[in-house]
Design a protein around this motif. Structure first.
Motif, PDB file in Angstrom:
ATOM      1  N   MET A   1      -6.010 -10.548 -14.630  1.00 39.80           N
ATOM      2  CA  MET A   1      -6.271 -10.338 -12.840  1.00 39.80           C
ATOM      3  C   MET A   1      -5.850 -11.176 -11.859  1.00 39.80           C
ATOM      4  N   THR A   2      -4.827 -11.091 -11.246  1.00 39.63           N
ATOM      5  CA  THR A   2      -4.156 -11.962  -9.949  1.00 39.63           C
ATOM      6  C   THR A   2      -5.163 -12.646  -9.210  1.00 39.63           C
ATOM      7  N   GLN A   3      -5.868 -12.709  -8.849  1.00 39.80           N
ATOM      8  CA  GLN A   3      -7.065 -12.862  -7.410  1.00 39.80           C
ATOM      9  C   GLN A   3      -7.884 -12.541  -8.032  1.00 39.80           C
ATOM     10  N   SER A   4      -8.932 -13.338  -7.455  1.00 38.91           N
ATOM     11  CA  SER A   4     -10.302 -13.179  -8.560  1.00 38.91           C
ATOM     12  C   SER A   4     -11.353 -12.109  -7.689  1.00 38.91           C
ATOM     13  N   PRO A   5     -12.033 -11.990  -8.015  1.00 38.08           N
ATOM     14  CA  PRO A   5     -13.370 -11.015  -7.320  1.00 38.08           C
ATOM     15  C   PRO A   5     -13.816 -10.918  -5.999  1.00 38.08           C
ATOM     16  N   GLU A   6     -13.486 -11.969  -5.877  1.00 39.54           N
ATOM     17  CA  GLU A   6     -14.274 -12.304  -4.274  1.00 39.54           C
ATOM     18  C   GLU A   6     -13.200 -12.185  -3.345  1.00 39.54           C
ATOM     19  N   SER A   7     -12.419 -12.158  -3.660  1.00 44.60           N
ATOM     20  CA  SER A   7     -10.289 -12.207  -2.417  1.00 44.60           C
ATOM     21  C   SER A   7     -10.104 -11.313  -2.507  1.00 44.60           C
ATOM     22  N   LEU A   8     -10.554 -10.112  -3.681  1.00 45.39           N
ATOM     23  CA  LEU A   8     -10.635  -8.946  -4.324  1.00 45.39           C
ATOM     24  C   LEU A   8     -10.811  -8.368  -2.764  1.00 45.39           C
ATOM     25  N   CYS A   9     -12.096  -8.593  -3.144  1.00 44.42           N
ATOM     26  CA  CYS A   9     -13.454  -7.623  -1.747  1.00 44.42           C
ATOM     27  C   CYS A   9     -13.560  -7.914  -0.477  1.00 44.42           C
ATOM     28  N   HIS A  10     -12.327  -9.354  -0.121  1.00 42.47           N
ATOM     29  CA  HIS A  10     -12.333  -9.505   1.222  1.00 42.47           C
ATOM     30  C   HIS A  10     -11.114  -8.482   1.516  1.00 42.47           C
ATOM     31  N   ALA A  11     -10.178  -8.891   0.871  1.00 42.16           N
ATOM     32  CA  ALA A  11      -8.996  -7.999   0.582  1.00 42.16           C
ATOM     33  C   ALA A  11      -9.602  -5.722   0.817  1.00 42.16           C
ATOM     34  N   LEU A  12     -10.196  -6.119   0.236  1.00 40.42           N
ATOM     35  CA  LEU A  12     -10.761  -4.892   1.092  1.00 40.42           C
ATOM     36  C   LEU A  12     -11.388  -4.228   1.586  1.00 40.42           C
ATOM     37  N   ILE A  13     -12.479  -5.106   2.080  1.00 40.34           N
ATOM     38  CA  ILE A  13     -12.873  -4.795   3.435  1.00 40.34           C
ATOM     39  C   ILE A  13     -11.329  -5.504   5.418  1.00 40.34           C
ATOM     40  N   ASP A  14     -10.530  -5.880   3.914  1.00 39.65           N
ATOM     41  CA  ASP A  14      -9.407  -5.744   5.433  1.00 39.65           C
ATOM     42  C   ASP A  14      -9.191  -4.782   5.348  1.00 39.65           C
ATOM     43  N   ALA A  15      -8.569  -4.496   4.647  1.00 39.33           N
ATOM     44  CA  ALA A  15      -7.790  -3.219   5.120  1.00 39.33           C
ATOM     45  C   ALA A  15      -8.365  -1.994   4.614  1.00 39.33           C
ATOM     46  N   ALA A  16     -10.153  -2.388   5.076  1.00 36.61           N
ATOM     47  CA  ALA A  16     -10.783  -0.969   5.614  1.00 36.61           C
ATOM     48  C   ALA A  16     -10.837  -1.050   6.931  1.00 36.61           C
ATOM     49  N   MET A  27     -16.941  -4.630  -3.506  1.00 39.58           N
ATOM     50  CA  MET A  27     -17.869  -5.050  -5.588  1.00 39.58           C
ATOM     51  C   MET A  27     -16.856  -4.609  -6.109  1.00 39.58           C
ATOM     52  N   ALA A  28     -16.520  -6.064  -6.796  1.00 40.33           N
ATOM     53  CA  ALA A  28     -15.068  -6.170  -7.356  1.00 40.33           C
ATOM     54  C   ALA A  28     -15.806  -6.769  -8.510  1.00 40.33           C
ATOM     55  N   ALA A  29     -15.867  -7.089 -10.359  1.00 39.01           N
ATOM     56  CA  ALA A  29     -16.045  -6.996 -11.357  1.00 39.01           C
ATOM     57  C   ALA A  29     -14.969  -6.721 -12.094  1.00 39.01           C
ATOM     58  N   ASP A  30     -14.673  -8.151 -13.095  1.00 35.56           N
ATOM     59  CA  ASP A  30     -13.655  -8.649 -14.210  1.00 35.56           C
ATOM     60  C   ASP A  30     -14.427  -8.519 -15.274  1.00 35.56           C
ATOM     61  N   GLY A  31     -14.000  -8.476 -16.380  1.00 35.07           N
ATOM     62  CA  GLY A  31     -14.751  -8.917 -17.432  1.00 35.07           C
ATOM     63  C   GLY A  31     -14.305  -8.979 -19.072  1.00 35.07           C
ATOM     64  N   GLN A  32     -14.448  -9.716 -19.574  1.00 33.85           N
ATOM     65  CA  GLN A  32     -13.570  -9.077 -21.345  1.00 33.85           C
ATOM     66  C   GLN A  32     -15.377  -8.990 -22.441  1.00 33.85           C
TER      67      GLN A  32
END
Length: 448
Positions: A1-16, A27-32
């Motif tokens: 993932m090139t963007q952090s979970p935080e930046s993805l959340c804010h991008a989704l809020i702006d898009a909404a 909500m954004a989650a990544d893991g392994q």
């Protein structure tokens, strides 16, 4: 993932917002994770997984919709927002839906105090394999074990971030390390199996592979030559391994969603005694290194230590914002949310007051009865608390374990059962639910 979970959340809020939403949370989650299983001294299965998951909930007035995706490309975020807004416009109104007021949000927290992440190096697949092999060998060495069904070891990391248009933004990272073993004793129709395992946030806290393997093997052998117990009314001792299920039924009954629907056997019990007066049920989301710990809930509200039951008396429901609004109350900071689901009330770490007697003391005091070590199936009437479950374990005679039993059913009513519980002092304090063995007199037992 090139963007952090935080930046993805804010991008989704702006898009909404750009798509016409009146409000939104994301909500954004990544893991392994890496998991290893062995069998008969050789590698049986190895798996490594990595992934990113995104969830977006939007509001158009009192209408809401939720969408999710595992695609983090910018064009996908825009498409998610547009689709969610279109869905919300077609959804029925929910007068209780909505984000928290900014004044309700948590303002600050000390994430380090929770110790959610082990910063020691990730174990290699070879280390995981050796742990699994050691557990398998320890189990196989137990006299009476015919085979080890499985032994596995795993490690994982998980990052989650939440953000909302009301100004909330927060996240954390967790680690987990686990080890398990399943042993089989006997052959044919007389075959019995049992297991042991451990899961911790910090690798250094994990119980040893030898101990886990030996315990799994001994438990399986102890179950050999089981028979049905007598039918009648007997004391039943719920072993610490499964006693937390009783507290789980109680927690379900005080869940705000059930109370708001009127489908709880405790709906009329606020301010009344539901446990003996010397017992309390405490929720504490601030315990370091424990899986149920967190500074804030799924709606950005501060979690809190609270007595759900204090000195036997029921003092409060478990509430998220929606269930609190339905009941005319305040949220208790217990909202939990998955990537693809709206918030709902749930509990964090739970502890039942321990007693002053050991498990062995309770076995001696019960005379003739049943020690339950495992249960299958469940028939719980959510409206009146009638309880019935299949059980197996050990028959107790003259205060001593006599022989293993299976294929029996235990029954009662939870309202009556919980008022008669006698706790031992053997709870494992590193679990999220700290519940000792529990003795209940006069339960109905169906066997021979």
């Amino acid at each position: 993932m090139t963007q952090s979970p935080e930046s993805l959340c804010h991008a989704l809020i702006d898009a909404a917002k750009n798509a016409g939403a009146d409000g939104a949370d994301a909500m954004a989650a990544d893991g392994q994770s890496v998991s290893i299983e062995v069998r008969e001294g050789a590698l049986e299965h190895a798996e490594r997984s990595e992934g990113t998951d995104l969830g977006l909930r939007v509001f158009v007035g009192k209408q809401q919709a939720l969408v999710s995706s595992s695609d983090a490309r910018p064009e996908t975020l825009v498409a998610m927002a547009e689709r969610a807004v279109a869905m919300a416009k077609e959804a029925p109104e929910d007068p209780y839906a909505g984000l928290a007021d900014p004044s309700q949000l948590i303002q600050s927290w000390d994430l380090a105090a929770f110790e959610l992440e082990d910063t020691t190096p990730e174990p290699s697949p070879e280390v995981l394999k050796q742990d699994a092999l050691a557990a398998e060998a320890a189990c196989q060495a137990i006299d009476g074990i015919t085979q080890v069904q499985s032994a596995g070891s795993s490690y994982g990391t998980h990052s989650v971030h939440m953000a909302a248009s009301n100004g909330f933004s927060g996240g954390y990272r967790r680690t987990s390390r686990s080890l398990s073993c399943v042993g089989i004793a006997g052959t044919g129709t007389g075959m019995e199996r049992d297991h042991d395992g451990d899961s911790r946030t910090f690798q250094g806290d994990l119980r040893s592979a030898d101990e886990i393997g030996r315990t799994a093997g001994n438990r399986a052998v102890e179950r050999l030559d089981a028979r049905k117990p007598d039918t009648g009314s007997f004391p039943v001792l719920f072993d610490e391994r499964i006693s937390s299920s009783l507290v789980g039924h109680l927690l379900s009954a005080v869940n705000g969603a059930s109370i708001a629907r009127g489908s709880s056997w405790l709906k009329d019990s606020m301010g009344k005694h539901v446990l003996p007066s010397n017992l309390s049920v405490i929720e504490n989301p601030f315990r370091p290194r424990i899986a149920g710990s967190r500074p804030f809930d799924g709606e950005g509200l501060a979690t809190q230590r609270r007595a759900i039951i204090e000195d036997g008396m029921l003092t409060g429901w478990t509430l998220d914002l929606a269930s609190a609004r339905k009941l005319g109350l305040e949220s208790t900071g217990n909202a939990t949310r998955g990537i693809g689901s709206v918030p709902s009330p749930s509990n964090w770490n739970i502890e039942l007051t321990q007693g002053d007697q050991s498990r062995e003391d309770l076995i001696r005091s019960m005379g003739t009865g049943l020690l339950v070590t495992s249960m299958i199936g469940s028939t719980i009437n959510s409206n009146n608390g009638d309880y019935s479950r299949g059980a197996s374990g050990f028959w107790v005679e003259n205060g001593e374990i006599a022989y293993p039993v299976n294929e029996c059913t235990i029954a009662g009513n939870l309202l009556d059962m919980l008022m008669r519980i006698i706790p031992a002092n053997d709870a494992r304090t590193y679990l999220s639910r700290v519940v000792p063995s529990i003795l209940i007199e006069g339960m109905t037992l169906a066997g021979n």
